[in-house]
Scaffold this motif. Structure first.
Motif, PDB file in Angstrom:
ATOM      1  N   THR A  58      -2.250 -12.083 -17.124  1.00  0.00           N
ATOM      2  CA  THR A  58      -2.630 -10.685 -17.242  1.00  0.00           C
ATOM      3  C   THR A  58      -1.545  -9.798 -16.656  1.00  0.00           C
ATOM      4  O   THR A  58      -0.768 -10.242 -15.810  1.00  0.00           O
ATOM      5  N   ARG A  59      -1.485  -8.564 -17.128  1.00  0.00           N
ATOM      6  CA  ARG A  59      -0.556  -7.568 -16.567  1.00  0.00           C
ATOM      7  C   ARG A  59      -1.383  -6.499 -15.885  1.00  0.00           C
ATOM      8  O   ARG A  59      -2.355  -5.991 -16.460  1.00  0.00           O
ATOM      9  N   GLU A  60      -0.982  -6.164 -14.676  1.00  0.00           N
ATOM     10  CA  GLU A  60      -1.731  -5.209 -13.865  1.00  0.00           C
ATOM     11  C   GLU A  60      -0.778  -4.228 -13.197  1.00  0.00           C
ATOM     12  O   GLU A  60       0.383  -4.546 -12.973  1.00  0.00           O
ATOM     13  N   VAL A  61      -1.294  -3.068 -12.868  1.00  0.00           N
ATOM     14  CA  VAL A  61      -0.537  -2.092 -12.089  1.00  0.00           C
ATOM     15  C   VAL A  61      -1.005  -2.216 -10.638  1.00  0.00           C
ATOM     16  O   VAL A  61      -2.205  -2.188 -10.353  1.00  0.00           O
ATOM     17  N   TRP A  62      -0.041  -2.386  -9.735  1.00  0.00           N
ATOM     18  CA  TRP A  62      -0.316  -2.512  -8.307  1.00  0.00           C
ATOM     19  C   TRP A  62       0.460  -1.442  -7.549  1.00  0.00           C
ATOM     20  O   TRP A  62       1.498  -0.957  -8.009  1.00  0.00           O
ATOM     21  N   LEU A  63      -0.027  -1.088  -6.374  1.00  0.00           N
ATOM     22  CA  LEU A  63       0.640  -0.154  -5.479  1.00  0.00           C
ATOM     23  C   LEU A  63       1.104  -0.911  -4.250  1.00  0.00           C
ATOM     24  O   LEU A  63       0.309  -1.623  -3.619  1.00  0.00           O
ATOM     25  N   HIS A  64       2.398  -0.770  -3.903  1.00  0.00           N
ATOM     26  CA  HIS A  64       2.885  -1.326  -2.640  1.00  0.00           C
ATOM     27  C   HIS A  64       2.696  -0.230  -1.603  1.00  0.00           C
ATOM     28  O   HIS A  64       3.360   0.807  -1.630  1.00  0.00           O
ATOM     29  N   LEU A  65       1.757  -0.435  -0.699  1.00  0.00           N
ATOM     30  CA  LEU A  65       1.392   0.593   0.273  1.00  0.00           C
ATOM     31  C   LEU A  65       2.536   0.964   1.207  1.00  0.00           C
ATOM     32  O   LEU A  65       2.614   2.095   1.675  1.00  0.00           O
ATOM     33  N   ASP A  68       3.633  -9.841   2.001  1.00  0.00           N
ATOM     34  CA  ASP A  68       2.271 -10.368   2.079  1.00  0.00           C
ATOM     35  C   ASP A  68       1.322  -9.517   1.242  1.00  0.00           C
ATOM     36  O   ASP A  68       1.490  -8.295   1.135  1.00  0.00           O
ATOM     37  N   GLU A  69       0.310 -10.157   0.671  1.00  0.00           N
ATOM     38  CA  GLU A  69      -0.629  -9.471  -0.207  1.00  0.00           C
ATOM     39  C   GLU A  69      -1.367  -8.328   0.486  1.00  0.00           C
ATOM     40  O   GLU A  69      -1.845  -7.400  -0.185  1.00  0.00           O
ATOM     41  N   THR A  70      -1.450  -8.322   1.796  1.00  0.00           N
ATOM     42  CA  THR A  70      -2.146  -7.256   2.517  1.00  0.00           C
ATOM     43  C   THR A  70      -1.439  -5.909   2.397  1.00  0.00           C
ATOM     44  O   THR A  70      -2.030  -4.881   2.690  1.00  0.00           O
ATOM     45  N   GLU A  71      -0.176  -5.907   1.936  1.00  0.00           N
ATOM     46  CA  GLU A  71       0.579  -4.658   1.774  1.00  0.00           C
ATOM     47  C   GLU A  71       0.355  -4.018   0.403  1.00  0.00           C
ATOM     48  O   GLU A  71       0.929  -2.969   0.118  1.00  0.00           O
ATOM     49  N   PHE A  72      -0.493  -4.622  -0.439  1.00  0.00           N
ATOM     50  CA  PHE A  72      -0.652  -4.152  -1.811  1.00  0.00           C
ATOM     51  C   PHE A  72      -2.093  -3.763  -2.108  1.00  0.00           C
ATOM     52  O   PHE A  72      -3.028  -4.259  -1.493  1.00  0.00           O
ATOM     53  N   HIS A  73      -2.225  -2.878  -3.090  1.00  0.00           N
ATOM     54  CA  HIS A  73      -3.543  -2.440  -3.547  1.00  0.00           C
ATOM     55  C   HIS A  73      -3.561  -2.461  -5.076  1.00  0.00           C
ATOM     56  O   HIS A  73      -2.668  -1.888  -5.711  1.00  0.00           O
ATOM     57  N   PHE A  74      -4.565  -3.126  -5.649  1.00  0.00           N
ATOM     58  CA  PHE A  74      -4.718  -3.165  -7.108  1.00  0.00           C
ATOM     59  C   PHE A  74      -5.047  -1.770  -7.605  1.00  0.00           C
ATOM     60  O   PHE A  74      -5.903  -1.081  -7.051  1.00  0.00           O
ATOM     61  N   ALA A  75      -4.376  -1.340  -8.689  1.00  0.00           N
ATOM     62  CA  ALA A  75      -4.633  -0.011  -9.241  1.00  0.00           C
ATOM     63  C   ALA A  75      -5.470  -0.095 -10.521  1.00  0.00           C
ATOM     64  O   ALA A  75      -6.562   0.478 -10.584  1.00  0.00           O
ATOM     65  N   VAL A  76      -4.949  -0.805 -11.540  1.00  0.00           N
ATOM     66  CA  VAL A  76      -5.634  -0.834 -12.834  1.00  0.00           C
ATOM     67  C   VAL A  76      -5.021  -1.933 -13.706  1.00  0.00           C
ATOM     68  O   VAL A  76      -3.894  -2.354 -13.474  1.00  0.00           O
ATOM     69  N   GLU A  77      -5.779  -2.387 -14.689  1.00  0.00           N
ATOM     70  CA  GLU A  77      -5.221  -3.291 -15.690  1.00  0.00           C
ATOM     71  C   GLU A  77      -4.195  -2.511 -16.505  1.00  0.00           C
ATOM     72  O   GLU A  77      -4.449  -1.363 -16.894  1.00  0.00           O
ATOM     73  N   ALA A  78      -3.052  -3.085 -16.768  1.00  0.00           N
ATOM     74  CA  ALA A  78      -2.038  -2.405 -17.575  1.00  0.00           C
ATOM     75  C   ALA A  78      -2.593  -2.153 -18.973  1.00  0.00           C
ATOM     76  O   ALA A  78      -3.246  -3.012 -19.560  1.00  0.00           O
ATOM     77  N   GLY A  79      -2.360  -0.959 -19.488  1.00  0.00           N
ATOM     78  CA  GLY A  79      -2.841  -0.613 -20.816  1.00  0.00           C
ATOM     79  C   GLY A  79      -4.256  -0.080 -20.856  1.00  0.00           C
ATOM     80  O   GLY A  79      -4.793   0.216 -21.919  1.00  0.00           O
ATOM     81  N   HIS A  80      -4.900   0.064 -19.704  1.00  0.00           N
ATOM     82  CA  HIS A  80      -6.265   0.575 -19.625  1.00  0.00           C
ATOM     83  C   HIS A  80      -6.197   2.103 -19.674  1.00  0.00           C
ATOM     84  O   HIS A  80      -5.990   2.768 -18.672  1.00  0.00           O
ATOM     85  N   TYR A 123       4.328   2.280  -7.394  1.00  0.00           N
ATOM     86  CA  TYR A 123       3.497   1.523  -8.326  1.00  0.00           C
ATOM     87  C   TYR A 123       4.417   0.643  -9.170  1.00  0.00           C
ATOM     88  O   TYR A 123       5.542   1.030  -9.471  1.00  0.00           O
ATOM     89  N   PHE A 124       3.930  -0.529  -9.568  1.00  0.00           N
ATOM     90  CA  PHE A 124       4.723  -1.436 -10.392  1.00  0.00           C
ATOM     91  C   PHE A 124       3.817  -2.333 -11.210  1.00  0.00           C
ATOM     92  O   PHE A 124       2.614  -2.429 -10.946  1.00  0.00           O
ATOM     93  N   LEU A 125       4.392  -2.967 -12.234  1.00  0.00           N
ATOM     94  CA  LEU A 125       3.668  -3.915 -13.081  1.00  0.00           C
ATOM     95  C   LEU A 125       3.799  -5.321 -12.519  1.00  0.00           C
ATOM     96  O   LEU A 125       4.902  -5.756 -12.179  1.00  0.00           O
ATOM     97  N   LEU A 126       2.695  -6.014 -12.423  1.00  0.00           N
ATOM     98  CA  LEU A 126       2.678  -7.389 -11.945  1.00  0.00           C
ATOM     99  C   LEU A 126       2.071  -8.255 -13.042  1.00  0.00           C
ATOM    100  O   LEU A 126       0.984  -7.954 -13.537  1.00  0.00           O
ATOM    101  N   THR A 127       2.781  -9.291 -13.441  1.00  0.00           N
ATOM    102  CA  THR A 127       2.266 -10.257 -14.411  1.00  0.00           C
ATOM    103  C   THR A 127       1.904 -11.504 -13.631  1.00  0.00           C
ATOM    104  O   THR A 127       2.745 -12.070 -12.928  1.00  0.00           O
ATOM    105  N   ARG A 128       0.635 -11.905 -13.726  1.00  0.00           N
ATOM    106  CA  ARG A 128       0.180 -13.062 -12.954  1.00  0.00           C
ATOM    107  C   ARG A 128      -0.880 -13.821 -13.720  1.00  0.00           C
ATOM    108  O   ARG A 128      -1.460 -13.320 -14.675  1.00  0.00           O
ATOM    109  N   ASP A 129      -1.140 -15.030 -13.275  1.00  0.00           N
ATOM    110  CA  ASP A 129      -2.170 -15.876 -13.863  1.00  0.00           C
ATOM    111  C   ASP A 129      -3.393 -15.803 -12.953  1.00  0.00           C
ATOM    112  O   ASP A 129      -3.311 -16.172 -11.780  1.00  0.00           O
ATOM    113  N   THR A 130      -4.506 -15.352 -13.487  1.00  0.00           N
ATOM    114  CA  THR A 130      -5.702 -15.177 -12.664  1.00  0.00           C
ATOM    115  C   THR A 130      -6.392 -16.498 -12.321  1.00  0.00           C
ATOM    116  O   THR A 130      -7.219 -16.538 -11.418  1.00  0.00           O
TER     117      THR A 130
END
Length: 88
Positions: free
Chosen positions: A53-60, A13-25, A65-72
């Protein structure tokens, strides 16, 4: 509720994750020479692109940390993968 695929634990579930940063930032360096305006821009001015977009997320839960590719626009998750150099 949206589900994100952790490359280490599987779909959760999305509640277990935290957005970290846009990949390449890239963080401005050297830190001691960075102006207040440049530091504020790095912290608060995100590109926030529409579409894929590609983003770095943290699974709490597992702490990875991992890369997530998703459509916003559609919220569809296209892929998730460990950061380079990290084995799942």
């Amino acid at each position: 509720m949206q589900r994100f695929p952790c490359p280490f634990c599987g779909p959760r579930d999305e509640t277990e994750f935290h957005f970290a940063v846009e990949a390449g930032h890239a963080r401005p360096e050297p830190a001691g020479a960075v102006s207040d305006a440049a530091w504020a821009a790095y912290l608060y001015e995100a590109a926030s692109p529409k579409g894929t977009t590609r983003e770095v997320w943290l699974h709490l839960t597992c702490g990875e940390y991992f890369l997530l590719t998703r459509d916003t626009l559609t919220r569809a998750v296209n892929a998730s993968e460990p950061l380079p150099g990290v084995a799942p």
